[in-house]
Design an enzyme around this catalytic site. Structure first.
Site, mmCIF file in Angstrom:
data_model
loop_
_atom_site.group_PDB
_atom_site.id
_atom_site.type_symbol
_atom_site.label_atom_id
_atom_site.label_comp_id
_atom_site.label_asym_id
_atom_site.label_seq_id
_atom_site.Cartn_x
_atom_site.Cartn_y
_atom_site.Cartn_z
ATOM 1 N N TRP A 354 -13.241 20.559 20.700
ATOM 2 C CA TRP A 354 -12.786 19.289 20.065
ATOM 3 C C TRP A 354 -13.012 18.218 21.138
ATOM 4 C CZ3 TRP A 354 -7.741 17.005 21.690
ATOM 5 C CH2 TRP A 354 -7.092 17.126 22.894
ATOM 6 N N ASP A 355 -13.392 18.514 22.404
ATOM 7 C CA ASP A 355 -13.754 17.457 23.336
ATOM 8 C C ASP A 355 -14.778 16.292 22.735
ATOM 9 O OD1 ASP A 355 -13.137 19.955 24.255
ATOM 10 O OD2 ASP A 355 -14.227 19.422 26.350
ATOM 11 N N GLU A 483 -2.323 23.343 27.228
ATOM 12 C CA GLU A 483 -2.457 24.617 27.137
ATOM 13 C C GLU A 483 -1.738 25.600 28.053
ATOM 14 O OE1 GLU A 483 -6.898 25.058 27.691
ATOM 15 O OE2 GLU A 483 -7.388 24.736 25.610
ATOM 16 N N LYS A 586 -0.650 20.414 31.432
ATOM 17 C CA LYS A 586 -2.199 20.784 31.973
ATOM 18 C C LYS A 586 -2.780 19.205 31.816
ATOM 19 C CE LYS A 586 -6.263 23.486 31.121
ATOM 20 N NZ LYS A 586 -6.967 24.266 30.160
ATOM 21 N N GLN A 587 -2.677 18.838 30.271
ATOM 22 C CA GLN A 587 -3.297 17.804 30.083
ATOM 23 C C GLN A 587 -2.414 16.874 29.023
ATOM 24 O OE1 GLN A 587 -5.888 20.549 28.303
ATOM 25 N NE2 GLN A 587 -6.947 18.872 27.229
HETATM 26 C C1 BGC Z 1 -9.030 22.060 27.965
HETATM 27 C C2 BGC Z 1 -9.324 22.049 26.611
HETATM 28 C C3 BGC Z 1 -10.813 21.795 26.378
HETATM 29 C C4 BGC Z 1 -11.588 22.792 27.098
HETATM 30 C C5 BGC Z 1 -13.293 22.581 27.219
HETATM 31 C C6 BGC Z 1 -9.980 23.226 28.665
HETATM 32 O O1 BGC Z 1 -9.571 23.448 29.908
HETATM 33 O O2 BGC Z 1 -7.636 22.357 27.989
HETATM 34 O O3 BGC Z 1 -8.749 20.850 25.921
HETATM 35 O O4 BGC Z 1 -11.486 21.801 24.919
HETATM 36 O O5 BGC Z 1 -11.248 23.151 28.537
HETATM 37 O O6 BGC Z 1 -13.209 21.424 27.674
#
Ligand code: BGC
Length: 754
Positions: A354-355, A483, A586-587
């Site tokens: 999804w990035d 996450e 985390k984000q």
């Molecule tokens: C992030 C995800 C991301 C993935 C790939 C993970 O660490 O939490 O949002 O899609 O990395 O970049």
């Protein structure tokens, strides 16, 4: 930055060889051209710790999912961008002694990644074969001719010596992250002659019915050395050369490599195509090929460079990010996308996440242009059948875009972290919205876009349930963008983006006019249900903020600043159990929603949520700091904005998350541009183009150009204010610091309030 590396506006300069940290250097010094790429490996043998990696866009393998506790709905395989043949290989001997910087005494070592020119050069002095030997190497992966990689390699000895160089291609490679130590290639054919060689390999049969890929590599050598025989083995072809050097003499060798795959050519002509290409490119000659390549990079930088005055470290950061983003994606092939590690590593590899939509899309649109961004939208449209398949696997209607994929089908085997992140559907829809708002071009939305949106909306309508006690719609059992919490109920972001997708579809259907809904098989009652879901969606709120999910407020809510330094990053120090129970984020999660839908929320709402969530955020996803930097800029938190910009822009250069050895964080590299354009320059597009540029305190100025609705616009920001210049295209109305103005030629503005 690691003291072996120097800060420089256009270069990444490594000044010593550190065998402990070779993998980190190899990631930083990767090269690519959207079609293929490789890590910064040495051409000759290296017996120290290293990760040799070469990857080709769209060439992947479905590795078996390794779980013994299979559950219905699990993805069947784990898709991987696979390590492809070693293209750069040279075996070098001086007086019979093998050149191997892992064993030889290294007297000096210097490598330069020149981001302006797209080249990697090296000068190394070693003690072998009875004296001092100097190696000079220069290589590039051509930005002008996608199939081409070229190396110029020179060896000088300060003593009389016999120099032997064997140039080779080696297909006997494996992925570091493969299950069961499997290899993914069948070696089919090959050949060598005194001036070069070729090999042909094909990915192994797999039980999942996904396509196999055939790859041919061919090389030609130009040199002042004499031919010294050839060597052939399964998956290996080599041509040898020899020269007796006088003291102080140099020998030079150029290796021109061409790579073709059956993604572009029929299998039957693959090797012939590679060999002919290698031959004709060798005739053009290294010097000309290099000129063509540098000219192609120049063209990219002419539009896309971001200049920062007064801060070399920030300058290097943004160029480093753009360099690797453009090395990964060129927008020429709608079958390709942007992998989180691009061509620089295997973890996350070259799969699509999804990035792309959430972070890279606006950057590609502004820097590579509308046509390139459209390719990314087409990619998802082509994969719509895969998205329907994913939803069906869960017993649900509509289309569920994958969290990780090569072909539209989910191919990541971690259930809670990846699969439950159904929020990803929202990012796909958001990119369609962004494209339409940015370009003013509705043609994609009203055609392919509506099909994609309908699939997504039907998924959401099937995934919600009505809580009969409250009369509200809910979404249970998901993982939000954060996450560090799994299987939560009513993740605010997921609920919000789901409702927004429904609204977006309904609005677009209305805009498409009479008949479109019928054409797509959408009935009035289906529309009414979607409207109802959106109107009665449940959003958890408490303490004056949107709540991340139902039980978040019950946690012990403490700031991340209380985590001892030596326990950061927590994902490398804490048990998973402890992370899941903690409040640490985390984000951006709620904030991801307020970022995407920023045009629907006022500043106060954003501030309250930012002040509540940011202190609990550990930014352990590379995607996190940029989003927070943009919001901090909007809210006038200038120091925070700069701190998080640097964390984004220098994430890999400074190895902030201590995982750069695995590969670069390519998708989050887009975030550095976003933090400048949407953050410091305040670019917004929901309601026409508007900018509210601010100069960060530690900079003297910054400037960048971007493409917008057929125009090229350049923004220069300095201490007193700045200017906008229309470099190409018709005049247009834009808003600067809240004031509407017609941009023709150039427009000066005074600095706005922080
Ligand atoms: C992030 C995800 C991301 C993935 C790939 C993970 O660490 O939490 O949002 O899609 O990395 O970049």
């Amino acid at each position: 930055m690691d003291s072996r590396f120097k800060t420089h506006p256009w270069q990444v300069i490594e000044t010593t060889l550190d065998p402990q940290d070779m993998r980190f250097s190899e990631s930083l010094l990767s090269l690519g051209n959207g079609y293929m790429g490789l890590r910064g490996n040495l051409e000759e043998d290296y017996s120290g710790d290293s990760h040799r990696g070469t990857y080709l866009g769209g060439v992947w393998f479905p590795d078996k999912t390794r779980v013994g506790w299979w559950k219905i709905g699990y993805p069947e395989y784990f898709g991987k961008a696979i390590n492809a043949m070693n293209l750069i290989g040279l075996h070098v001997k001086v007086n019979g002694q093998r050149l191997d910087a892992g064993k030889n005494q290294v007297l000096s070592f210097r490598r330069v990644l020149d981001m302006q020119k797209g080249t990697l050069s090296r000068e190394m002095r070693v003690n072998i074969g009875g004296g001092e030997v100097t190696v000079r190497a220069l290589r590039f992966v051509s930005m002008n001719q996608k199939n081409l990689l070229a190396i110029r390699y020179e060896v000088a000895c300060d003593f009389p010596a016999r120099l032997e160089i064997e140039a080779y291609l080696d297909g006997n490679v494996h992925n570091e992250d493969s299950n069961y130590e499997e290899t993914f290639w069948d070696q089919l054919d090959g050949g060598a002659d005194p001036e070069g060689g070729w090999i042909l390999a094909r990915t192994k049969q797999n039980p999942f019915g996904t396509p196999r890929f055939a790859v041919a590599g061919a090389f030609r050598v130009e040199t002042d050395m004499s031919p010294a025989g050839t060597r052939r083995d399964a998956g290996f072809s080599a041509a040898g050369f020899v020269k007796d050097l006088k003291a102080g003499e140099t020998a030079a060798l150029e290796k021109i490599v061409a790579v073709t795959t059956d993604r572009d050519y029929p299998m039957a002509s693959l090797t012939a195509q590679a060999r002919e290409l290698a031959q004709s490119l060798a005739v053009r000659g290294f010097e000309h090929l290099l000129e063509d390549h540098e000219a192609a990079w120049r063209k990219k930088w002419d539009l896309a460079d971001v200049e920062i005055l007064g801060n070399v470290s920030a300058q290097q950061g943004i160029r480093f990010n753009l360099f690797h983003l453009f090395s990964t994606y060129t927008g020429e092939d709608a079958r390709l996308n942007i992998g989180p590690k691009g061509f620089t590593g295997e973890k996350y590899g070259g799969a699509t996440y999804w990035d792309t939509e959430a972070y890279c899309f606006p950057v590609i649109l502004a820097t590579l242009g509308q046509a390139a961004a459209l390719q990314l939208l087409r990619y998802r449209h082509q994969q719509l059948p895969g998205a329907y398949h994913n939803a069906r696997q869960q017993g649900l209607p509509g289309a569920l875009y994958p969290m990780v994929t090569f072909n539209g089908i989910e191919c990541h085997n971690e259930w809670e972290i990846t699969f439950e992140e159904i929020h990803r559907n929202g990012a796909i829809a958001h990119a369609i919205w962004y494209y339409t708002a940015y370009t003013g071009d509705e043609s994609y939305l009203l055609n392919e876009g509506l099909e994609v949106l309908l699939g997504i909306a039907r998924f959401w309508a099937g995934r919600v349930h009505e809580n009969t006690k409250t009369g509200l719609y809910m979404i249970h059992g998901v993982t939000g963008p954060n996450e560090y919490e799994n299987n939560v109920n009513n993740n605010w972001y997921t609920n919000r983006i789901a409702a927004w997708c429904l609204d977006f579809l309904l609005e677009a259907l209305e805009g498409a006019g009479n008949g479109k809904a019928g054409e797509l098989g959408v009935t009035d009652s289906e529309r009414a249900r979607m409207r109802d879901i959106s109107a009665r969606m449940y959003y958890p709120e408490d303490m004056g903020v949107f709540i991340q999910h139902d039980t978040f407020p019950d946690k012990e809510l403490i700031p991340a600043s209380l985590i001892p330094r030596e326990e950061r990053p927590i994902n490398q120090h804490w048990s998973w159990d402890r992370i899941l129970r903690s409040c640490f984020i985390k984000q951006g999660d709620v904030l991801q929603g307020l970022y995407f839908l920023g045009h629907l929320y006022d500043r106060e709402t954003k501030r309250r949520n930012f002040d509540f969530y940011e202190p609990m955020t550990v930014h352990e996803s590379s995607l996190s700091p940029c989003l927070h930097s943009i919001m901090a800029s909007e809210l006038g938190c200038r120091e925070k904005a700069m701190e998080l910009y640097l964390r984004t822009a220098r994430l890999d250069l400074d190895n902030v998350n201590r995982d750069t050895a695995d590969g670069l964080h390519v998708t989050s590299m887009a975030g550095a541009w976003l933090a400048i354009a949407q953050g410091f320059a305040g670019m917004r597009i929901a309601d026409g183009l508007s900018l509210s540029p601010r100069l960060p305190e530690t900079w003297e100025g910054y400037a960048f150009s971007f493409s917008y609705r057929g125009r090229i616009i350049r923004l220069d920001v300095n201490i007193t204010g700045g200017s906008l210049r229309l470099l190409k295209g018709e005049p247009l109305v834009i808003k600067v610091n809240g004031k509407e103005t017609m941009l023709e030629g150039s427009y000066q503005f005074l600095g706005g309030k922080p």
